[in-house]
Design an enzyme around this catalytic site. Structure first.
Site, PDB file in Angstrom:
ATOM      1  N   ALA A 275      -4.772   9.179   2.245  1.00 58.80           N
ATOM      2  CA  ALA A 275      -5.098  10.265   1.322  1.00 58.80           C
ATOM      3  C   ALA A 275      -6.335   9.887   0.534  1.00 58.80           C
ATOM      4  O   ALA A 275      -6.763   8.734   0.554  1.00 58.80           O
ATOM      5  CB  ALA A 275      -3.936  10.526   0.368  1.00 58.80           C
ATOM      6  N   GLU A 277      -8.371  10.661  -3.348  1.00 57.93           N
ATOM      7  CA  GLU A 277      -8.100  11.113  -4.706  1.00 57.93           C
ATOM      8  C   GLU A 277      -9.144  12.068  -5.263  1.00 57.93           C
ATOM      9  O   GLU A 277      -9.471  11.978  -6.443  1.00 57.93           O
ATOM     10  CB  GLU A 277      -7.993   9.890  -5.608  1.00 57.93           C
ATOM     11  N   GLU A 309      -2.441   8.410  -5.474  1.00 62.28           N
ATOM     12  CA  GLU A 309      -3.604   9.294  -5.667  1.00 62.28           C
ATOM     13  C   GLU A 309      -3.627   9.855  -7.080  1.00 62.28           C
ATOM     14  O   GLU A 309      -4.693  10.003  -7.681  1.00 62.28           O
ATOM     15  CB  GLU A 309      -3.592  10.437  -4.643  1.00 62.28           C
ATOM     16  N   GLU A 331      -8.574   0.709  -6.769  1.00 65.90           N
ATOM     17  CA  GLU A 331      -7.563   0.652  -5.696  1.00 65.90           C
ATOM     18  C   GLU A 331      -6.375  -0.249  -6.054  1.00 65.90           C
ATOM     19  O   GLU A 331      -5.227   0.063  -5.750  1.00 65.90           O
ATOM     20  CB  GLU A 331      -8.186   0.210  -4.379  1.00 65.90           C
TER      21      GLU A 331
HETATM   22 ZN    ZN Z   1      -6.625   4.656  -3.435  1.00 67.77          ZN
END
Ligand code: ZN
Length: 852
Positions: A275, A277, A309, A331
């Site tokens: 995914a 963000e 996310e 992250e």
């Molecule tokens: Zn991420």
């Protein structure tokens, strides 16, 4: 094209003279449904300042052609200023108005504006994906994270479509067969975070509201979308429930109202990653829309991604790293917060078990490659950046944050986060910005902590060393630390003994700081020697857990008897690391799985054991034992499948494991019987995804025909069905099937990303070593051309996927070394991938030797 790979130095220089105020981007995608049309019209107007009037700079743009470039009313000749990757801008004014009109290409690789046609209904779907630097495939821009700007998007699309963007739409104007969507101005964001999703998407809408401390009410419109043909499978309720739980949690903890207005979550086809963000417009891989029964581990995994996310809305979108060196700043936090919020705010209370068992395995593997790096990395350019979305940046970073919370305490950690958001909202940061606020709130010196944990690489091993007296009492327990520079570890030591019912339960827990090469656990002296010493119990720190001999003997006879699921998961993880390090023979590890997997209650752990046992068999077991080991695993799959509770997740997991391990006429007959309905396992629904797993097993064994696979596609003529049929065909054990799969990927760039992946997955079958042995030589011969000619996303898949990893021989290792020696000048990112494949291979050879 040298301009494609922007360097840190160039970005720094550009940010030194440029400040961007606003982009107005207009995309005309009315051509998208026409397969003959390969481009769309992209018009970008940029208002930007320069602190060096009269000077020069450049825009990033990857486009087949540029129609016009107008700088401050001056027409520039595209032939003169555009080289395919950049637009050169000379004679800057203090305030500049720039317009670029370009024909940009629809993507088939998931980079830029991806175009997908649904085989079910012929509908066309578009979405963008940019990180780290593919917005320049869609509109001209200054592509670096620290040149944030406000954006106004307008998109002209077929009239029957909906269009989504980071901001809400303010107008939709019809014009014949098209409609033009105008969106509100965004907050200041980085180029890689902008997004457009367009097509006849199915949408479910909802709403979140919350009273803020100042008494005002925050309203967040929610939407969840997927392709129309997936609508019957779309469990938007569950997705939106997790979404609201997450919004509650992050507002409680972060004390900074969600800053991006609405929150759309779009599930899109052929997505390269889990995914992304994008503020207000998160994109997810649509495999998270489950067409068939999946285990609860899959729901847990999806919820984790939703929360990961969402955490990025603050860590990454509101406050963004200055350059990709500090990618971990977003992250690692998102990865950590994903599991943290999952345990505190949702029904997925075992997220830390999954984290310990799966995310950390990723980190340990990556951290032992010769190419590993500190969490705060040295990212010279965009190719470096692309490869750093790895087990260090995500999982090790998150593990280290977990350790930081143990070190400074939860309150100081969250108070630091709150100050960080307020201080740096809509700005860009580096490591020190974070450490400063955490030092303020914790009162501890974090520079030393950061130097030990963020600025070094490698994983330590912690081993208990026990001395006992004649009565079986501990005279000294020490923890030995090795594997690179010793670090300060906050750890819990668990002491386990057999209970009356035979279970292994914790009789004592000692928490302490382990520093240096040897730390004595004073508190343990005088206690009876336990059956098992588990260092890093509760998984507070990041390390490889080792055992003393008595503890290891306890595990060999009773790993499955450990009552606590997290402790058991840690033990499983530890014996897997021993196997990977050639300290436990692969057949012993497989023996533990054979003996205890059947009683593993955590479904996520069980599925990991299946993957790892199969991996151990395929590459770590001595070749002469492989057939025997495979027979044992397959037999246990049949036994456990028949014994599992009807309709349970465990039953499904064992059915899939049987599909991966089945061998011999009798088992293949069982698979075929399940497909044809002549065999039944009570409670096991042979749904579409399971059908494809069974077909893959039959295909790889040479027990399925092209006609049968075509008939199955007829039955499931969907995007997923096409991928799986492609994989099955590539898995057939014939020279022709292998040649076709190889050629479709290597000799042509026509295939979309999803089918490239399917061809490679089908080609690489562990039990077809002789059939694919001849491809090692062409593999090494093609590497540099592939790297030069393909997009980095596709090149990475080819380099990693076609590496001859099942040819576990010294000859393959020698060929790999010969390539590395002969290609010192190859792109560093390409060399990094080959070095990692080499390391896996060397590890496999060592493990095989240990298994003999
Ligand atoms: Zn991420």
């Amino acid at each position: 094209m040298p301009g494609k790979n922007l360097s840190r130095e160039e970005a720094r220089e550009r940010a030194g003279i440029i400040g961007v105020e606003r982009y107005r981007v207009h995309l005309d995608v009315t051509s998208a449904p026409d397969p003959e049309k390969s481009t769309f019209l992209s018009t970008t107007e940029i208002a930007f300042r320069s602190s060096a009037p009269g000077g020069a700079t450049f825009l990033d743009l990857l486009a087949p052609s540029v129609r016009s470039v107008t700088l401050n009313g001056r027409e520039l000749d595209p032939a003169q200023v555009f080289d395919g990757t950049r637009v050169r801008l000379d004679g800057l004014a203090e305030r500049n108005e720039l317009t670029v009109v370009a024909d940009c290409a629809y993507s088939r690789t998931g980079e830029g504006l991806h175009r997908f046609v649904d085989p079910v209904d012929g509908e066309t779907y578009l979405y963008t994906h940019y990180e780290p630097a593919d917005a320049r495939r869609v509109f001209a821009n200054f592509e670096q994270p620290d040149l944030k700007a406000r954006y106004v998007f307008t998109v002209t699309a077929p009239a029957s479509w909906d269009v989504y963007n980071n901001a809400v739409h303010t107008a939709v104007e019809a014009d014949g067969s098209a409609r033009t969507w105008t969106f509100a101005e965004t907050q200041p964001i980085s180029t890689y975070l902008t997004a457009v999703v367009a097509g006849p998407y199915h949408v479910v809408r909802d709403h979140y509201s919350r009273e803020l401390p100042d008494g005002t009410v925050l309203e967040i419109p929610l939407a969840a979308t997927c392709r129309r043909s997936l609508a019957p499978y779309f469990d938007a309720d569950e997705i939106l429930t997790v979404t609201k739980q997450g919004l509650d949690f992050f507002h409680d903890e972060f004390d900074y109202p969600y800053p991006f207005g609405k929150y759309d979550q779009c599930f899109v086809p052929e997505y390269n990653i889990g995914a992304m963000e994008n503020p207000g417009c998160v994109t997810f891989r649509e495999e998270f829309v489950f067409r068939s029964k999946v285990t609860d581990a899959a729901y847990e995994g999806r919820a984790n991604v939703i929360l990961h996310e969402m955490a990025h809305m603050w860590f990454g979108d509101l406050v963004t790293m200055k350059w990709w060196d500090d990618l971990w700043l977003k992250e690692s936090f998102a990865d950590f917060m994903g599991s943290f919020s999952q345990v505190e705010a949702t029904r997925y209370r075992s997220a830390w078990i999954t984290f310990a068992n799966q995310r950390k395995a990723w980190a340990y593997r990556q951290d032992q490659f010769p190419t590993t790096h500190p969490i705060t990395a040295d990212i010279r350019d965009l190719e470096d950046a692309k490869l750093n979305f790895d087990g260090i940046t995500y999982a090790k970073g998150a593990s280290v944050l977990k350790q930081l919370v143990a070190y400074v305490g939860r309150d100081a950690f969250f108070e630091g986060a709150r100050r960080y958001f307020k201080k740096h909202a809509f700005g860009n940061t580096v490591l020190d910005d974070l450490l400063d606020v955490l030092e303020e709130t914790s009162g501890r010196d974090l520079k030393t902590w950061a130097a030990a944990w963020l600025q070094t690489s490698g994983v330590n091993s912690l081993t208990p060393q026990l001395l006992t007296d004649g009565e079986g009492r501990i005279t000294e327990l020490a923890i030995l630390q090795d594997g690179g520079e010793p670090r300060p570890h906050r750890v819990a030591i668990g002491l386990y003994d057999r209970a009356a019912d035979g279970a292994l339960v914790r009789s004592d827990r000692i928490e302490l700081d382990v520093t240096g090469a040897r730390t004595v656990v004073a508190e343990a002296a005088g206690r009876p020697r336990p059956a098992l010493v588990l260092v890093n119990d509760d998984d507070l720190t990041y390390c490889k857990i080792r055992f003393d001999e008595v503890s290891l003997a306890t595990l060999r006879e009773g790993l499955g008897d450990i009552a606590d699921p997290l402790a058991r998961a840690l033990a499983w993880s530890a014996v897997w690391n021993l196997t990977r390090d050639a300290l436990m023979p692969a057949r012993d590890y497989i023996g533990l799985v054979l003996r205890f997997a059947g009683q593993e209650s955590d479904i996520g752990v069980l599925q990991s054991l299946h993957r790892q046992a199969k991996g151990a068999l395929d590459v770590y077991a001595a070749p002469e034992w492989r057939a025997e080991g495979g027979r044992l695993l397959a037999q246990s799959a049949v036994t456990e499948l028949r014994a599992a509770e009807p309709g349970s997740d465990h039953q499904l997991a064992w059915a899939r494991f049987l599909a991966q391990t089945a061998q011999g006429a009798e088992q293949l007959q069982l698979l075929r019987g399940l497909l044809e309905g002549t065999a039944r396992i009570d409670g096991l629904d042979i749904d579409q995804e399971l059908r494809w797993s069974l077909w893959l097993a039959l295909a790889a064994a040479g027990d399925a025909s092209g006609e049968e696979l075509a008939a199955e596609l007829e039955r499931d003529n969907t995007a997923s069905g096409r991928r799986q049929q492609t994989q099955c065909l590539a898995a057939l054990p014939t020279p022709g099937a292998k040649a076709a799969a190889w050629s479709s990927v290597v000799d042509s760039d026509e295939l979309p990303n999803a089918l490239v992946e399917a061809q490679i997955a089908g080609f690489a079958q562990p039990d077809q070593r002789e059939l694919t042995a001849g491809y090692a030589e062409p593999y090494f011969a093609m590497l540099e051309d592939i790297w030069a000619q393909r997009s980095i996303e596709i090149a990475m898949r080819i380099v990693g996927g076609f590496f001859p990893r099942f040819q576990t021989t010294p000859e393959t290792l020698a060929a790999t070394d010969a390539w590395l020696t002969g290609h010192e000048g190859a792109a560093p990112a390409l060399r990094r991938l080959v070095l990692e494949c080499r390391d896996d291979l060397a590890r496999a050879l060592a493990a095989q030797a240990a298994d003999r």
